[in-house]
Design a protein around this motif. Sequence first.
Motif, PDB file in Angstrom:
ATOM      1  N   LEU A   5      16.921  -2.466   9.027  1.00 56.80           N
ATOM      2  CA  LEU A   5      16.474  -1.187   8.492  1.00 56.80           C
ATOM      3  C   LEU A   5      14.963  -1.190   8.293  1.00 56.80           C
ATOM      4  O   LEU A   5      14.315  -2.231   8.255  1.00 56.80           O
ATOM      5  CB  LEU A   5      17.192  -0.840   7.186  1.00 56.80           C
ATOM      6  N   ARG A   6      14.435   0.016   8.167  1.00 55.80           N
ATOM      7  CA  ARG A   6      13.002   0.235   8.022  1.00 55.80           C
ATOM      8  C   ARG A   6      12.794   1.167   6.829  1.00 55.80           C
ATOM      9  O   ARG A   6      13.415   2.232   6.755  1.00 55.80           O
ATOM     10  CB  ARG A   6      12.455   0.861   9.305  1.00 55.80           C
ATOM     11  N   VAL A   7      11.928   0.747   5.902  1.00 49.71           N
ATOM     12  CA  VAL A   7      11.657   1.530   4.702  1.00 49.71           C
ATOM     13  C   VAL A   7      10.173   1.887   4.701  1.00 49.71           C
ATOM     14  O   VAL A   7       9.316   1.004   4.785  1.00 49.71           O
ATOM     15  CB  VAL A   7      12.008   0.740   3.425  1.00 49.71           C
ATOM     16  N   GLU A   8       9.853   3.166   4.586  1.00 46.06           N
ATOM     17  CA  GLU A   8       8.475   3.626   4.694  1.00 46.06           C
ATOM     18  C   GLU A   8       7.954   4.145   3.360  1.00 46.06           C
ATOM     19  O   GLU A   8       8.600   4.948   2.698  1.00 46.06           O
ATOM     20  CB  GLU A   8       8.365   4.727   5.754  1.00 46.06           C
ATOM     21  N   GLY A   9       6.761   3.679   2.974  1.00 43.51           N
ATOM     22  CA  GLY A   9       6.098   4.167   1.774  1.00 43.51           C
ATOM     23  C   GLY A   9       6.436   3.356   0.537  1.00 43.51           C
ATOM     24  O   GLY A   9       7.551   2.856   0.381  1.00 43.51           O
ATOM     25  N   ARG A  10       5.439   3.228  -0.371  1.00 42.76           N
ATOM     26  CA  ARG A  10       5.631   2.400  -1.561  1.00 42.76           C
ATOM     27  C   ARG A  10       6.774   2.903  -2.440  1.00 42.76           C
ATOM     28  O   ARG A  10       7.544   2.107  -2.988  1.00 42.76           O
ATOM     29  CB  ARG A  10       4.346   2.342  -2.381  1.00 42.76           C
ATOM     30  N   SER A  11       6.910   4.202  -2.577  1.00 43.71           N
ATOM     31  CA  SER A  11       7.965   4.744  -3.435  1.00 43.71           C
ATOM     32  C   SER A  11       9.344   4.335  -2.932  1.00 43.71           C
ATOM     33  O   SER A  11      10.197   3.878  -3.709  1.00 43.71           O
ATOM     34  CB  SER A  11       7.858   6.269  -3.503  1.00 43.71           C
ATOM     35  N   ALA A  12       9.569   4.489  -1.631  1.00 44.35           N
ATOM     36  CA  ALA A  12      10.865   4.121  -1.054  1.00 44.35           C
ATOM     37  C   ALA A  12      11.079   2.615  -1.110  1.00 44.35           C
ATOM     38  O   ALA A  12      12.203   2.142  -1.341  1.00 44.35           O
ATOM     39  CB  ALA A  12      10.955   4.619   0.385  1.00 44.35           C
TER      40      ALA A  12
ATOM     41  N   SER B 189       0.842  -1.192   0.000  1.00 43.57           N
ATOM     42  CA  SER B 189       0.000   0.000   0.000  1.00 43.57           C
ATOM     43  C   SER B 189       0.881   1.247   0.000  1.00 43.57           C
ATOM     44  O   SER B 189       2.091   1.173   0.230  1.00 43.57           O
ATOM     45  CB  SER B 189      -0.916   0.010   1.224  1.00 43.57           C
ATOM     46  N   TYR B 190       0.277   2.399  -0.250  1.00 45.71           N
ATOM     47  CA  TYR B 190       1.049   3.637  -0.312  1.00 45.71           C
ATOM     48  C   TYR B 190       1.738   3.954   1.011  1.00 45.71           C
ATOM     49  O   TYR B 190       2.820   4.538   1.031  1.00 45.71           O
ATOM     50  CB  TYR B 190       0.146   4.806  -0.721  1.00 45.71           C
ATOM     51  N   ASP B 191       1.101   3.573   2.117  1.00 49.62           N
ATOM     52  CA  ASP B 191       1.678   3.887   3.427  1.00 49.62           C
ATOM     53  C   ASP B 191       2.318   2.664   4.082  1.00 49.62           C
ATOM     54  O   ASP B 191       2.487   2.601   5.298  1.00 49.62           O
ATOM     55  CB  ASP B 191       0.609   4.466   4.358  1.00 49.62           C
ATOM     56  N   ALA B 192       2.708   1.680   3.276  1.00 57.00           N
ATOM     57  CA  ALA B 192       3.299   0.447   3.810  1.00 57.00           C
ATOM     58  C   ALA B 192       4.655   0.712   4.450  1.00 57.00           C
ATOM     59  O   ALA B 192       5.338   1.696   4.145  1.00 57.00           O
ATOM     60  CB  ALA B 192       3.449  -0.582   2.694  1.00 57.00           C
ATOM     61  N   VAL B 193       5.032  -0.193   5.340  1.00 59.29           N
ATOM     62  CA  VAL B 193       6.350  -0.160   5.971  1.00 59.29           C
ATOM     63  C   VAL B 193       7.006  -1.520   5.761  1.00 59.29           C
ATOM     64  O   VAL B 193       6.409  -2.554   6.059  1.00 59.29           O
ATOM     65  CB  VAL B 193       6.252   0.138   7.478  1.00 59.29           C
ATOM     66  N   LEU B 194       8.211  -1.527   5.222  1.00 59.97           N
ATOM     67  CA  LEU B 194       8.983  -2.753   5.049  1.00 59.97           C
ATOM     68  C   LEU B 194      10.108  -2.742   6.076  1.00 59.97           C
ATOM     69  O   LEU B 194      10.947  -1.839   6.081  1.00 59.97           O
ATOM     70  CB  LEU B 194       9.555  -2.845   3.635  1.00 59.97           C
ATOM     71  N   GLU B 195      10.098  -3.729   6.952  1.00 63.85           N
ATOM     72  CA  GLU B 195      11.163  -3.867   7.943  1.00 63.85           C
ATOM     73  C   GLU B 195      12.042  -5.043   7.550  1.00 63.85           C
ATOM     74  O   GLU B 195      11.578  -6.178   7.523  1.00 63.85           O
ATOM     75  CB  GLU B 195      10.577  -4.092   9.340  1.00 63.85           C
ATOM     76  N   ASP B 196      13.280  -4.775   7.236  1.00 59.63           N
ATOM     77  CA  ASP B 196      14.236  -5.819   6.888  1.00 59.63           C
ATOM     78  C   ASP B 196      15.072  -6.105   8.131  1.00 59.63           C
ATOM     79  O   ASP B 196      15.991  -5.362   8.465  1.00 59.63           O
ATOM     80  CB  ASP B 196      15.120  -5.368   5.726  1.00 59.63           C
ATOM     81  N   MET B 197      14.725  -7.190   8.832  1.00 63.24           N
ATOM     82  CA  MET B 197      15.394  -7.489  10.095  1.00 63.24           C
ATOM     83  C   MET B 197      16.808  -8.005   9.881  1.00 63.24           C
ATOM     84  O   MET B 197      17.639  -7.937  10.783  1.00 63.24           O
ATOM     85  CB  MET B 197      14.560  -8.489  10.895  1.00 63.24           C
ATOM     86  N   THR B 198      17.088  -8.533   8.686  1.00 63.38           N
ATOM     87  CA  THR B 198      18.448  -8.983   8.397  1.00 63.38           C
ATOM     88  C   THR B 198      19.404  -7.800   8.328  1.00 63.38           C
ATOM     89  O   THR B 198      20.508  -7.826   8.881  1.00 63.38           O
ATOM     90  CB  THR B 198      18.491  -9.757   7.066  1.00 63.38           C
ATOM     91  N   LEU B 199      18.976  -6.747   7.649  1.00 61.66           N
ATOM     92  CA  LEU B 199      19.807  -5.553   7.497  1.00 61.66           C
ATOM     93  C   LEU B 199      19.531  -4.505   8.568  1.00 61.66           C
ATOM     94  O   LEU B 199      20.171  -3.455   8.585  1.00 61.66           O
ATOM     95  CB  LEU B 199      19.582  -4.938   6.112  1.00 61.66           C
TER      96      LEU B 199
END
Length: 260
Positions: free
Chosen positions: A220-227, A208-218
């Motif tokens: 880091l936290r990435v916020e928003g579909r564009s990012a 979704s546009y306001d999604a959050v991807l959390e990569d626990m291996t690295l």
Amino acid sequence: MSRHSPDACEATASRAYRPSRPALYPDIADTSHASPNAIEFFRKFYTLKSSDSPNIVDCYDPNQTEYYDSTLGLTAGANRSSLVATLRAIEAQWAETAPNDRSYPLRILGDTIHGAIVHAVDTPGLFGAEIRELSTFDFVNGTTSRQIDAWDARGNSVTSTLTGDPVYPDLGLPGLAERAAAEMGVVVDLLNTALSTGNATAAASLFSYDAVLEDMTLRLRVEGRSAITSYLNRTVQSLPYGEGTAVTHVLGSAMGGGYE
């Protein structure tokens, strides 16, 4: 905070949700994508774990139970009897050495029918260092039939005291029944197909546009579909869930879940 001996763990699909007694741990879990039965089950599970209660064995299926630590490659219980012995020994040790330490959920996804994934924390006294794990739970008749824990071992002193099996275990995958909801299976298939073929744009379109991807291996936290799109385009070829990967097991309901 006082300690008590909570009731045995039980939560079934047919049982109406009723709040249990106050938890022994910080009650801060995000349960927005969990069913009422899952919320109640894990409240009891982590209350029993935090209270060093031998009754935690009642949270596991009496006929079919497997537990693995996928980080260490450790089989703590390949059947009910071995798991009971392991859990009772651990709980007895914690009662002596870590009476005030806790294990508690931070996020719960899924239900007690189709499977669940829990992000949880073990405070340092339990294993000698703080552990933040992702745990997958398969269920039979409202009790756990298979549990897999995964956590970041980098720089964690726990690895100096715990060792895995001589041969990495199969994690109970052979013959494992798939009980995930159809909706979860469709989403997992779309996401993994995109990631495994290196199609970062298609994968990102599922967020979704306001999604959050959390990569626990690295870490880091990435916020928003564009990012997220930019991140996946840069990394999909090297991510552990990226190009060339395959799904081995799907868990969860239409509300939430995930895959191994």
